[in-house]
Design a protein around this motif. Structure first.
Motif, PDB file in Angstrom:
ATOM      1  N   GLU A 113     -19.688 -44.144  74.283  1.00 14.41           N
ATOM      2  CA  GLU A 113     -19.122 -44.190  73.805  1.00 14.41           C
ATOM      3  C   GLU A 113     -18.765 -44.674  72.655  1.00 14.41           C
ATOM      4  O   GLU A 113     -19.236 -45.253  72.425  1.00 14.41           O
ATOM      5  CB  GLU A 113     -18.745 -45.467  74.747  1.00 14.41           C
ATOM      6  N   LYS A 143     -11.640 -42.366  73.300  1.00 15.12           N
ATOM      7  CA  LYS A 143     -13.111 -42.205  73.629  1.00 15.12           C
ATOM      8  C   LYS A 143     -13.280 -41.302  73.932  1.00 15.12           C
ATOM      9  O   LYS A 143     -12.683 -40.375  75.204  1.00 15.12           O
ATOM     10  CB  LYS A 143     -12.051 -43.532  74.493  1.00 15.12           C
ATOM     11  N   MET A 187     -15.078 -44.425  69.608  1.00 13.71           N
ATOM     12  CA  MET A 187     -13.662 -44.175  69.471  1.00 13.71           C
ATOM     13  C   MET A 187     -13.281 -43.324  68.775  1.00 13.71           C
ATOM     14  O   MET A 187     -14.092 -43.331  67.376  1.00 13.71           O
ATOM     15  CB  MET A 187     -13.102 -45.721  69.407  1.00 13.71           C
TER      16      MET A 187
END
Length: 197
Positions: A17, A45, A19
């Protein structure tokens, strides 16, 4: 049947993950600052994969579920495609190129510092591999035969140590003269076994 690619892909790093942020234009020559971004409002994301594809290194931002490519950057010399921000170890600025050679600068952030550290290690590994000299095509020269330093039959040698040139001290068995010439700290020999006083 599908053709397999000629180049081997090796995965250097995967972040589950990350961003992506819109980065304002750089205001100072020193670099970008994450404090100037709105880090609470990210554009996208997803997953980041750092791949070594043949001699080059690729950074791919992909959807975590479908694998759809969001953006990619080729990390190569002069190594300016990834720039850490000045005020945080979790945020970076990537220079991505689209079709037609258009460039864009986007911010990228990790949730954990450990992921950012591993990302840096993967980039350093790619840099080291690309900077390493290619393996030589010519075979290595055979080593010279080892030299024989062993002594031949009947051959001797002597070693002179400094401070060992003095004559040996007289032994205690030479009688009273030995006791008289003995130093201040010498002790008489122990009594023979079996005799008690």
């Amino acid at each position: 049947m599908d053709q397999l690619p000629d180049e081997i892909e090796s995965v250097l790093f995967v972040a589950r993950e990350v961003m992506v942020y819109q980065v304002p234009p750089r205001t100072a020559a020193s670099g970008y600052k994450a404090a100037e971004w709105d880090v609470e409002k990210f554009l996208w994301k997803g997953r980041l994969r750092v791949l070594e594809v043949g001699p080059r290194c690729e950074l791919r931002l992909e959807d975590a579920n479908t694998g759809e490519l969001f953006a990619s950057a080729t990390y190569q010399s002069p190594w300016t495609q990834v720039e850490p921000v000045l005020d945080s170890s979790r945020y970076f600025v990537l220079r991505v190129e689209g079709d037609g050679g258009r460039r864009a600068y986007i911010g990228m952030g990790f949730l954990e510092r450990g992921d950012a550290f591993d990302f840096n290690v993967a980039l350093q590994s790619a840099t080291r591999r690309a900077s390493a000299p290619p393996p030589s095509a010519e075979p290595s020269k055979p080593a010279a035969p080892p030299k024989d330093y062993s002594l031949k039959e009947g051959q001797t040698f002597s070693i002179k140590l400094p401070g060992r040139d003095r004559k040996p001290a007289p032994s205690a068995s030479s009688g009273a003269g030995a006791e008289a010439g003995a130093g201040l700290f010498s002790l008489p020999p122990p009594p023979p076994p079996g005799r008690r006083r």
